[in-house]
Design a protein around this motif. Structure first.
Motif, PDB file in Angstrom:
ATOM      1  N   GLN A 254       0.809  -1.216   0.000  1.00 55.99           N
ATOM      2  CA  GLN A 254       0.000   0.000   0.000  1.00 55.99           C
ATOM      3  C   GLN A 254       0.846   1.270   0.000  1.00 55.99           C
ATOM      4  O   GLN A 254       0.445   2.284  -0.556  1.00 55.99           O
ATOM      5  CB  GLN A 254      -0.955  -0.004   1.199  1.00 55.99           C
ATOM      6  N   PHE A 255       2.017   1.203   0.638  1.00 58.85           N
ATOM      7  CA  PHE A 255       2.875   2.389   0.730  1.00 58.85           C
ATOM      8  C   PHE A 255       4.066   2.325  -0.223  1.00 58.85           C
ATOM      9  O   PHE A 255       4.793   3.314  -0.342  1.00 58.85           O
ATOM     10  CB  PHE A 255       3.387   2.550   2.166  1.00 58.85           C
ATOM     11  N   ASN A 256       4.256   1.185  -0.874  1.00 60.37           N
ATOM     12  CA  ASN A 256       5.418   1.010  -1.750  1.00 60.37           C
ATOM     13  C   ASN A 256       6.703   1.341  -1.004  1.00 60.37           C
ATOM     14  O   ASN A 256       7.602   2.013  -1.520  1.00 60.37           O
ATOM     15  CB  ASN A 256       5.288   1.891  -3.000  1.00 60.37           C
ATOM     16  N   GLY A 257       6.775   0.874   0.227  1.00 64.03           N
ATOM     17  CA  GLY A 257       7.919   1.145   1.077  1.00 64.03           C
ATOM     18  C   GLY A 257       8.569  -0.135   1.556  1.00 64.03           C
ATOM     19  O   GLY A 257       8.447  -1.183   0.923  1.00 64.03           O
ATOM     20  N   ASN A 258       9.233  -0.020   2.707  1.00 61.54           N
ATOM     21  CA  ASN A 258       9.953  -1.180   3.216  1.00 61.54           C
ATOM     22  C   ASN A 258       9.991  -1.125   4.744  1.00 61.54           C
ATOM     23  O   ASN A 258      10.026  -0.044   5.337  1.00 61.54           O
ATOM     24  CB  ASN A 258      11.380  -1.207   2.661  1.00 61.54           C
ATOM     25  N   ILE A 259       9.980  -2.299   5.349  1.00 63.82           N
ATOM     26  CA  ILE A 259      10.097  -2.397   6.806  1.00 63.82           C
ATOM     27  C   ILE A 259      11.177  -3.433   7.110  1.00 63.82           C
ATOM     28  O   ILE A 259      11.209  -4.503   6.512  1.00 63.82           O
ATOM     29  CB  ILE A 259       8.745  -2.786   7.461  1.00 63.82           C
ATOM     30  N   SER A 260      12.089  -3.073   8.008  1.00 64.15           N
ATOM     31  CA  SER A 260      13.203  -3.956   8.342  1.00 64.15           C
ATOM     32  C   SER A 260      13.492  -3.859   9.831  1.00 64.15           C
ATOM     33  O   SER A 260      12.907  -3.026  10.548  1.00 64.15           O
ATOM     34  CB  SER A 260      14.448  -3.579   7.530  1.00 64.15           C
ATOM     35  N   VAL A 261      14.408  -4.712  10.299  1.00 62.51           N
ATOM     36  CA  VAL A 261      14.724  -4.746  11.721  1.00 62.51           C
ATOM     37  C   VAL A 261      16.221  -4.917  11.916  1.00 62.51           C
ATOM     38  O   VAL A 261      16.871  -5.652  11.177  1.00 62.51           O
ATOM     39  CB  VAL A 261      13.940  -5.886  12.421  1.00 62.51           C
ATOM     40  N   ASN A 262      16.752  -4.198  12.885  1.00 60.56           N
ATOM     41  CA  ASN A 262      18.132  -4.376  13.342  1.00 60.56           C
ATOM     42  C   ASN A 262      18.084  -4.782  14.806  1.00 60.56           C
ATOM     43  O   ASN A 262      17.306  -4.211  15.591  1.00 60.56           O
ATOM     44  CB  ASN A 262      18.938  -3.087  13.186  1.00 60.56           C
ATOM     45  N   SER A 263      18.896  -5.750  15.161  1.00 59.55           N
ATOM     46  CA  SER A 263      18.839  -6.238  16.543  1.00 59.55           C
ATOM     47  C   SER A 263      20.243  -6.493  17.071  1.00 59.55           C
ATOM     48  O   SER A 263      21.143  -6.885  16.322  1.00 59.55           O
ATOM     49  CB  SER A 263      18.015  -7.529  16.604  1.00 59.55           C
TER      50      SER A 263
ATOM     51  N   PHE B 114      13.052  -1.343  14.809  1.00 63.77           N
ATOM     52  CA  PHE B 114      12.284  -1.558  13.579  1.00 63.77           C
ATOM     53  C   PHE B 114      12.291  -0.259  12.785  1.00 63.77           C
ATOM     54  O   PHE B 114      12.037   0.817  13.340  1.00 63.77           O
ATOM     55  CB  PHE B 114      10.857  -1.993  13.888  1.00 63.77           C
ATOM     56  N   ILE B 115      12.578  -0.370  11.474  1.00 64.04           N
ATOM     57  CA  ILE B 115      12.709   0.803  10.605  1.00 64.04           C
ATOM     58  C   ILE B 115      11.640   0.728   9.528  1.00 64.04           C
ATOM     59  O   ILE B 115      11.582  -0.236   8.763  1.00 64.04           O
ATOM     60  CB  ILE B 115      14.101   0.859   9.954  1.00 64.04           C
ATOM     61  N   VAL B 116      10.794   1.763   9.464  1.00 66.15           N
ATOM     62  CA  VAL B 116       9.734   1.852   8.464  1.00 66.15           C
ATOM     63  C   VAL B 116      10.110   2.964   7.495  1.00 66.15           C
ATOM     64  O   VAL B 116      10.258   4.124   7.900  1.00 66.15           O
ATOM     65  CB  VAL B 116       8.362   2.128   9.100  1.00 66.15           C
ATOM     66  N   GLU B 117      10.285   2.623   6.223  1.00 65.27           N
ATOM     67  CA  GLU B 117      10.664   3.592   5.188  1.00 65.27           C
ATOM     68  C   GLU B 117       9.522   3.711   4.187  1.00 65.27           C
ATOM     69  O   GLU B 117       9.155   2.744   3.527  1.00 65.27           O
ATOM     70  CB  GLU B 117      11.938   3.134   4.474  1.00 65.27           C
ATOM     71  N   ILE B 118       8.933   4.926   4.091  1.00 59.90           N
ATOM     72  CA  ILE B 118       7.807   5.152   3.181  1.00 59.90           C
ATOM     73  C   ILE B 118       7.936   6.499   2.504  1.00 59.90           C
ATOM     74  O   ILE B 118       8.649   7.387   3.006  1.00 59.90           O
ATOM     75  CB  ILE B 118       6.451   5.088   3.957  1.00 59.90           C
ATOM     76  N   PRO B 119       7.271   6.692   1.356  1.00 61.46           N
ATOM     77  CA  PRO B 119       7.258   8.016   0.734  1.00 61.46           C
ATOM     78  C   PRO B 119       6.472   8.998   1.586  1.00 61.46           C
ATOM     79  O   PRO B 119       5.524   8.626   2.276  1.00 61.46           O
ATOM     80  CB  PRO B 119       6.569   7.769  -0.610  1.00 61.46           C
ATOM     81  N   LYS B 120       6.827  10.270   1.500  1.00 59.60           N
ATOM     82  CA  LYS B 120       6.080  11.285   2.243  1.00 59.60           C
ATOM     83  C   LYS B 120       4.691  11.487   1.640  1.00 59.60           C
ATOM     84  O   LYS B 120       3.741  11.813   2.361  1.00 59.60           O
ATOM     85  CB  LYS B 120       6.842  12.611   2.228  1.00 59.60           C
ATOM     86  N   ILE B 121       4.607  11.309   0.336  1.00 60.74           N
ATOM     87  CA  ILE B 121       3.329  11.532  -0.351  1.00 60.74           C
ATOM     88  C   ILE B 121       2.969  10.271  -1.124  1.00 60.74           C
ATOM     89  O   ILE B 121       3.736   9.816  -1.986  1.00 60.74           O
ATOM     90  CB  ILE B 121       3.414  12.738  -1.304  1.00 60.74           C
ATOM     91  N   ILE B 122       1.808   9.701  -0.801  1.00 62.97           N
ATOM     92  CA  ILE B 122       1.299   8.537  -1.534  1.00 62.97           C
ATOM     93  C   ILE B 122       0.432   9.045  -2.656  1.00 62.97           C
ATOM     94  O   ILE B 122      -0.599   9.686  -2.430  1.00 62.97           O
ATOM     95  CB  ILE B 122       0.479   7.609  -0.597  1.00 62.97           C
ATOM     96  N   SER B 123       0.852   8.800  -3.900  1.00 63.61           N
ATOM     97  CA  SER B 123       0.090   9.305  -5.064  1.00 63.61           C
ATOM     98  C   SER B 123      -1.068   8.377  -5.356  1.00 63.61           C
ATOM     99  O   SER B 123      -1.026   7.186  -5.076  1.00 63.61           O
ATOM    100  CB  SER B 123       1.010   9.420  -6.272  1.00 63.61           C
TER     101      SER B 123
END
Length: 465
Positions: free
Chosen positions: A440-449, A456-465
């Motif tokens: 839905q966001f065309n982004g990515n979610i990852s984790v560093n431990s 947890f790192i959530v990377e998404i665009p600022k504007i969803i077209s």
């Protein structure tokens, strides 16, 4: 080259003829040409010698050659007859040269070409008959009483011997040529048979491959449909799980305010029961407090109603405000815990996103962190939320100091139905969070431990077209 092939087969398409017939036509045309060249050469030399009788015979033979040449182009049915006429003419012509000319004139040398004529223009049985006839005529030439010849018996035997040697050589050469031709024809037929068989096998394999592809397409479509149904089921289960958590949160949110209202009403009823003189100002204060509490409950309902609203429209909102809404849902769980939550404010970053879906993801990450921290008995339990702007994207991080995630678990946490909470976990939270962020966001979610904690790192665009 194509015109040349047609010329030597008398204008007939060589591909429409058998190899034997094609060879016969080619040799006849070559014989006409070469014999005509020889006759023309003879006419020139005889003209210089003044031998007009032989010139007339040679002119006649050239005319017959030309006639046979064009007659051969008229019909295929004339080929055997033409070959016989051609053989007979040159048989008589060669014998005439031997019987009427002196050995010094060298006319007899043309006899050495005779085996080529009979062996290439007649079938073997007829060729042997013609060859026997010529040899017999050469053999009896010195002894016959009808025509006086100038060849001695020795010379006649010598010529006969050479003719037989040339004939034997041409015979064995032709046998080898025929064997080679037969081998080539057999190999060609085998190759054609192999090609035909190969074409049939290719056709069969192509048909089988087409059937396999069609079956595979159907299987792929079925699997895709199964995956779609599975995603829908997981999504529904996830929403039910989240709804259960929300109802629990609503219960936490309402329990204390409802208790306050109950105590205020009970206090008022108790005073009335004992007929105490209640001042109007005290009544107004109590009613105002009850009204404020009811408004608080109403605002809580509005927040949860907004969260569950199925609207898929994007909402423009400051990221800090959106994160605060997610944090507010967790406050009841944090009220009696030792966990300190730190929401680091951004620089008024405005985003246009699916607000409810992003809140669901952040809330799931917060609840997981709270669950992990709740199992640890120490004072410095921390939960931090941070947001950074990176060009057209934002990074939202949710960090804790719960001791990190083991290597065995970290590779499976985004798999559906995988949970470390036992019966208390659905195993859908992180999986659905990943699906929401990616699809839905065309982004990515990852984790560093690490041994200190997880981020947890959530990377998404600022504007969803």
């Amino acid at each position: 080259m194509k015109k040349l092939n047609y010329f030597f087969t008398s204008g007939i398409d060589p591909n429409s003829m058998s190899e034997e017939l094609k060879s016969q036509y080619q040799m006849l045309n070559i014989g006409f040409i070469l014999s005509s060249i020889g006759l023309i050469f003879g006419m020139v030399t005889n003209y210089l010698k003044g031998d007009l009788d032989l010139i007339c015979m040679e002119i006649t033979l050239v005319c017959i050659n030309v006639t046979l040449f064009f007659l051969l182009r008229k019909s295929k049915t004339y080929s055997e007859c033409i070959a016989t006429i051609f053989t007979a003419l040159f048989t008589m012509f060669f014998l005439y040269l031997m019987y009427h000319y002196h050995p010094a004139d060298m006319k007899h040398v043309w006899l050495f070409t005779y085996p080529i004529i009979v062996l290439y223009y007649q079938e073997l049985r007829k060729a042997l008959l013609w060859l026997f006839f010529v040899c017999f005529m050469i053999l009896i030439a010195p002894f016959q009483p009808f025509v006086e010849i100038l060849y001695t018996p020795y010379q006649s035997f010598y010529i006969l011997f050479v003719v037989l040697i040339v004939a034997s050589t041409m015979y064995f050469y032709k046998v080898k040529i025929n064997e080679a031709r037969k081998l080539i024809i057999d190999q060609k037929e085998q190759l054609l048979s192999f090609n035909k068989k190969l074409e049939e096998e290719v056709k069969l394999k192509t048909s089988e491959l087409r059937d396999i592809n069609e079956s595979l397409e159907i299987t792929v479509e079925q699997k895709i449909e199964e995956l779609i149904q599975k995603d829908r089921l997981i999504s529904a289960q996830s929403k039910q799980a989240v709804m259960g958590e929300m109802i629990t949160m609503i219960a936490h949110q309402w329990r204390q305010p409802l208790s306050t209202i109950t105590l205020q009403i009970s206090d008022y009823q108790f005073k009335q029961l004992f007929r105490e003189n209640i001042k109007e100002r005290a009544i107004d204060k109590t009613l105002a407090e009850i009204s404020d509490t009811i408004m608080y409950l109403s605002n809580t309902i509005d927040d949860f109603q907004t969260y569950f609203h199925p609207n898929k429209k994007t909402t423009e909102i400051e990221i800090d405000e959106l994160l605060q809404k997610a944090v507010n849902f967790t406050l009841p769980r944090l009220k009696n815990s030792k966990i300190n939550i730190d929401l680091k404010k951004g620089d008024n970053i405005v985003v246009k996103v699916y607000m409810n879906e992003l809140i669901q993801v952040i809330l799931n990450l917060l609840n997981n962190a709270i669950d992990a921290l709740s199992e640890i008995d120490r004072e410095d339990l921390k939960l931090a939320i941070d947001v950074k702007e990176m060009g057209e994207k934002i990074l939202i991080t949710v960090s804790d100091n719960a001791g990190g995630i083991s290597d065995e678990v970290i590779n499976k946490i985004f798999e559906p139905y995988f949970s470390t909470k036992g019966k208390n976990g659905t195993g859908l939270g992180l999986y659905m969070s990943q699906m929401i962020i990616q699809k839905q966001f065309n982004g990515n979610i990852s984790v560093n431990s690490s041994e200190n904690g997880s981020t947890f790192i959530v990377e998404i665009p600022k504007i969803i077209s």
